[in-house]
Design an enzyme around this catalytic site. Structure first.
Site, PDB file in Angstrom:
ATOM      1  N   HIS A  54       0.592  -0.985   0.102  1.00 24.58           N
ATOM      2  CA  HIS A  54       0.000   0.066   0.179  1.00 24.58           C
ATOM      3  C   HIS A  54       0.889   1.335  -0.124  1.00 24.58           C
ATOM      4  CE1 HIS A  54       0.200   0.004   4.663  1.00 24.58           C
ATOM      5  NE2 HIS A  54       0.516   1.291   4.265  1.00 24.58           N
ATOM      6  N   ASP A  83      -0.167  -7.440   1.194  1.00 27.61           N
ATOM      7  CA  ASP A  83       0.427  -6.188   1.667  1.00 27.61           C
ATOM      8  C   ASP A  83       1.719  -5.991   1.641  1.00 27.61           C
ATOM      9  OD1 ASP A  83       0.053  -3.584   1.665  1.00 27.61           O
ATOM     10  OD2 ASP A  83      -0.307  -3.457   3.805  1.00 27.61           O
ATOM     11  N   SER A 162       4.419   2.851   7.695  1.00 22.87           N
ATOM     12  CA  SER A 162       4.166   1.741   7.109  1.00 22.87           C
ATOM     13  C   SER A 162       5.423   1.397   6.021  1.00 22.87           C
ATOM     14  CB  SER A 162       3.032   2.029   6.125  1.00 22.87           C
ATOM     15  OG  SER A 162       1.750   1.740   6.783  1.00 22.87           O
TER      16      SER A 162
END
Length: 314
Positions: A54, A83, A162
């Site tokens: 992502h 992911d 992230s």
């Protein structure tokens, strides 16, 4: 990625009913060229960088900034379902992180998160492993993300973290920081990382093929609720709610209302465990599937197929 995504909580985990499950990416204005900052970690000295899908999956261009000031264009290999993504840059002799063993991670262990929250690069936060084995699944912009065995930590994780590493006290990477649970969108002590052993399982596929090859059985499933446990007279397993026509499951003789209790010699505790085990089997592998049917155990042989979600499989 333009903004944090709030997903519907999983009905299977009461924990997630309390908080929105979010991907902590920077919130950017709409209707203009967006620049999103994320984190990553060098896992190969020849220029391989591990991050979240992502973070880079929807990007037109990926630019990698190293701590020494160098800047590189990156090419991306993706694992949207898990992911995870691998960014390749044209560089040699880079300092690569040492990968740990996430099966050894226990609640109470120290945890160190490194990343670029809100664009503040090389930020380090420290906490503990709060829990292990968290599960979540949701669809983001048409992509189904499937998180299994997440490591929960109270080391601060915010937008921009992230893709960064979660480390143990020995400096080994034990996870990839991926998400938060928060009623506000900011950090409230509930951060989550994808276990590094999960990432290890896809790295070779991404390097070799540019995609991840996962196994497929072809069943729809439900958790075995207390009511189902009583009705089917079985305490552990996963209820088969549907079987795909022509699938490996149908060819093996698996039927609706079977309760799958084992794949090979591994006992099945929940739907996520079944998915993880099957996905980890190479297509063409033959495995034993044990199921309870009308109170009697059945053992069937299934030849695992290629997941239809694999890029280029259709």
């Amino acid at each position: 990625v333009d903004s944090p995504v709030q997903a519907m909580p999983s009905p299977d985990d009461p924990f997630f009913r309390q908080f929105p499950f979010r991907i902590p990416t920077p919130e950017m204005p709409q209707k203009q060229q967006d620049v999103v900052y994320g984190s990553g970690v060098i896992v190969g000295s020849d220029g391989y960088i591990l991050t979240n899908d992502h973070v880079v999956g929807g990007a037109d261009k990926v630019i990698v900034y190293l701590k020494d000031g160098r800047k590189f264009d990156g090419t991306v290999s993706r694992d949207p379902r898990g992911d995870l993504a691998l960014v390749k840059i044209d560089a040699k002799s880079l300092p690569a992180i040492k990968l740990g063993d996430s099966t050894k991670v226990k609640p109470g262990h120290w945890a160190i998160a490194i990343g670029s929250p809100f664009g503040l690069d090389q930020t380090v936060t420290v906490g503990v492993v709060s829990a292990i084995g968290r599960h979540e699944r949701f669809t983001e912009e048409g992509i189904e993300r499937n998180y299994t065995n997440l490591i929960q930590t109270d080391a601060a994780i915010n937008r921009g973290n992230s893709g960064g590493p979660l480390l143990n006290v020995e400096g080994q990477q034990i996870g990839v920081n991926a998400a938060i649970a928060s009623p506000t969108g900011g950090f409230v002590g509930l951060g989550f990382a994808i276990p590094i052993n999960t990432a290890k399982a896809v790295l070779d596929d991404l390097i070799r093929d540019g995609r991840v090859i996962r196994g497929w059985l072809g069943v729809g499933t439900q958790e075995l609720t207390p009511e189902f446990q009583e009705y089917y007279s079985v305490q552990k397993g996963v209820l088969v709610s549907s079987v795909v026509d022509g699938s490996p499951a149908e060819k093996a003789g698996i039927a609706e209302e079977d309760v799958i209790t084992k794949i090979g010699q591994t006992t099945i505790e929940n739907v996520f465990e079944l998915q993880r085990l099957v996905a980890g089997l190479k297509p063409g592998t033959t495995t034993l599937v044990t199921a309870m049917r009308q109170g009697e155990p059945y053992v069937m042989q299934a030849q695992i197929g290629l997941s239809p979600l694999t890029p280029g499989s259709r």
